[in-house]
Design an enzyme around this catalytic site. Structure first.
Site, PDB file in Angstrom:
ATOM      1  N   GLY A   1      -1.961   0.216  -3.232  1.00 29.00           N
ATOM      2  CA  GLY A   1      -2.425  -0.537  -2.119  1.00 29.00           C
ATOM      3  C   GLY A   1      -1.707  -0.170  -0.687  1.00 29.00           C
TER       4      GLY A   1
ATOM      5  N   GLN B   1       1.323  -0.958   7.964  1.00 25.40           N
ATOM      6  CA  GLN B   1       2.269  -0.473   7.051  1.00 25.40           C
ATOM      7  C   GLN B   1       2.589   1.114   7.373  1.00 25.40           C
ATOM      8  OE1 GLN B   1       0.670  -1.721   2.956  1.00 25.40           O
ATOM      9  NE2 GLN B   1       2.956  -1.720   2.569  1.00 25.40           N
TER      10      GLN B   1
ATOM     11  N   CYS C   1       6.091  -3.665  -3.001  1.00 30.26           N
ATOM     12  CA  CYS C   1       5.266  -3.385  -1.804  1.00 30.26           C
ATOM     13  C   CYS C   1       6.000  -1.959  -1.344  1.00 30.26           C
ATOM     14  CB  CYS C   1       5.494  -4.518  -0.811  1.00 30.26           C
ATOM     15  SG  CYS C   1       4.747  -4.189   0.872  1.00 30.26           S
ATOM     16  N   LEU C   2       5.252  -0.993  -0.850  1.00 29.71           N
ATOM     17  CA  LEU C   2       5.536   0.093  -0.162  1.00 29.71           C
ATOM     18  C   LEU C   2       6.358  -0.021   0.869  1.00 29.71           C
ATOM     19  CD1 LEU C   2       2.494   2.364  -0.421  1.00 29.71           C
ATOM     20  CD2 LEU C   2       4.591   2.436  -1.746  1.00 29.71           C
TER      21      LEU C   2
ATOM     22  N   HIS D   1      -2.582  -9.502  -1.438  1.00 26.43           N
ATOM     23  CA  HIS D   1      -1.476  -8.982  -1.035  1.00 26.43           C
ATOM     24  C   HIS D   1      -1.756  -8.137   0.516  1.00 26.43           C
ATOM     25  CE1 HIS D   1       2.668  -6.632  -1.549  1.00 26.43           C
ATOM     26  NE2 HIS D   1       2.107  -5.777  -0.622  1.00 26.43           N
ATOM     27  N   GLU D   2      -2.736  -7.275   0.369  1.00 25.25           N
ATOM     28  CA  GLU D   2      -3.187  -6.580   1.408  1.00 25.25           C
ATOM     29  C   GLU D   2      -3.622  -7.054   2.535  1.00 25.25           C
ATOM     30  OE1 GLU D   2      -1.871  -3.705   1.410  1.00 25.25           O
ATOM     31  OE2 GLU D   2      -1.573  -3.232  -0.897  1.00 25.25           O
TER      32      GLU D   2
ATOM     33  N   HIS E   1      -0.868  -8.689   4.760  1.00 29.68           N
ATOM     34  CA  HIS E   1      -0.291  -7.576   5.593  1.00 29.68           C
ATOM     35  C   HIS E   1      -1.171  -7.621   6.970  1.00 29.68           C
ATOM     36  CE1 HIS E   1       2.806  -5.462   3.533  1.00 29.68           C
ATOM     37  NE2 HIS E   1       1.787  -5.168   2.370  1.00 29.68           N
TER      38      HIS E   1
HETATM   39  C1  QAP Z   1       0.592  -4.095  -3.553  1.00 32.82           C
HETATM   40  O1  QAP Z   1       2.030  -2.332  -3.634  1.00 32.82           O
HETATM   41  C2  QAP Z   1       0.217  -4.705  -4.817  1.00 32.82           C
HETATM   42  O2  QAP Z   1       9.004  -0.644  -4.491  1.00 32.82           O
HETATM   43  C3  QAP Z   1       0.567  -2.552  -3.440  1.00 32.82           C
HETATM   44  O3  QAP Z   1       9.520   1.872  -4.910  1.00 32.82           O
HETATM   45  C4  QAP Z   1       1.351  -5.152  -5.340  1.00 32.82           C
HETATM   46  O4  QAP Z   1       1.575  -0.022  -4.073  1.00 32.82           O
HETATM   47  C5  QAP Z   1      -0.912  -4.598  -5.423  1.00 32.82           C
HETATM   48  C6  QAP Z   1       5.728   0.808  -4.882  1.00 32.82           C
HETATM   49  C7  QAP Z   1       1.137  -5.953  -6.707  1.00 32.82           C
HETATM   50  C8  QAP Z   1      -1.008  -5.266  -6.686  1.00 32.82           C
HETATM   51  C9  QAP Z   1       0.016  -5.949  -7.402  1.00 32.82           C
HETATM   52  C10 QAP Z   1       6.832  -0.043  -4.603  1.00 32.82           C
HETATM   53  C11 QAP Z   1       6.183   1.935  -5.010  1.00 32.82           C
HETATM   54  C12 QAP Z   1       4.388   0.458  -4.681  1.00 32.82           C
HETATM   55  C13 QAP Z   1       7.934   0.356  -4.703  1.00 32.82           C
HETATM   56  C14 QAP Z   1       2.441  -1.058  -4.107  1.00 32.82           C
HETATM   57  C15 QAP Z   1       8.335   1.470  -4.937  1.00 32.82           C
HETATM   58  C16 QAP Z   1       7.365   2.763  -4.942  1.00 32.82           C
HETATM   59  C17 QAP Z   1       3.768  -0.770  -4.200  1.00 32.82           C
HETATM   60 CO    CO Z   2       2.530  -4.614   0.631  1.00 32.82          CO
END
Ligand code: QAP
Ligand code: CO
Length: 174
Positions: free
Chosen positions: A45, A50, A95-96, A137-138, A141
């Site tokens: 996501g 971001q 979270c990215l 979550h999004e 943001h």
């Molecule tokens: C949000 O999160 C989300 O720390 C999206 O090193 C979170 O894509 C949606 C990511 C939980 C549903 C459930 C995080 C990649 C990606 C990191 C992400 C990393 C590499 C997070």
């Molecule tokens: Co995020």
């Protein structure tokens, strides 16, 4: 259009995103570039803020049972609003924009969401499971809220300490 992911504690992540009014080529270019940035960073996501654009745009791509992401499962949401919400669920979120940190966060279990697609058509989706969590979550943001804001005070303290350490390590390895 090459996009870079904005990382905490960058102040831009606190901006409130503005409603999208023009469903033009510029929007489509941004959406495509966001998808590429998300796939490259192994994300599921991503919100426009971001990548530095304070507009109400988010994308989600939940992996299937074989943990594969396919372009058919890409959801693009413009100007989303939660119409109904119910239940409670806990998931270890990341979270990215907050790399390498994951914590359990409590969210609503089910949602009914109204949004527009890239052409401006109004859509409605009933979501549960990981999709429901990702949407919440999004949408956070878009309001300048990060998942770490939902931690208890001691957990947040622990996060700040660990995150600072990680950033120092990053700097010295550059
Ligand atoms: C949000 O999160 C989300 O720390 C999206 O090193 C979170 O894509 C949606 C990511 C939980 C549903 C459930 C995080 C990649 C990606 C990191 C992400 C990393 C590499 C997070
Ligand atoms: Co995020």
């Amino acid at each position: 259009m090459k996009l870079t992911i904005v990382e905490y504690p960058d102040k831009r992540l606190r901006e409130k995103s503005k409603i999208v009014e023009k469903f033009n080529e510029e929007l489509h270019t941004l959406l495509d570039a966001m998808n590429e940035a998300m796939m490259q960073s192994n994300g599921i996501g991503l919100a426009a803020i971001q990548v530095g654009h304070a507009i109400q745009v988010l994308i989600i791509n939940i992996p299937d049972e074989e943990n594969q992401q396919s372009s058919e499962n890409l959801i693009e949401m413009i100007n989303p609003t939660i119409i109904e919400k119910s239940g409670e669920t806990t998931y270890q979120e990341g979270c990215l924009s907050v790399p390498k940190f994951y914590e359990d966060i409590v969210r609503f279990e089910k949602l009914s969401v109204s949004y527009q697609d890239r052409e401006g058509n109004t859509k409605r989706v009933e979501a549960d499971g990981l999709l429901s969590i990702a949407i919440q979550h999004e949408i956070d943001h878009l309001n300048g809220i990060l998942f770490i804001d939902k931690l208890s005070y001691p957990r947040r303290k622990k996060f700040e300490k660990e995150y600072k350490k990680l950033q120092k390590e990053k700097k010295t390895s550059k």
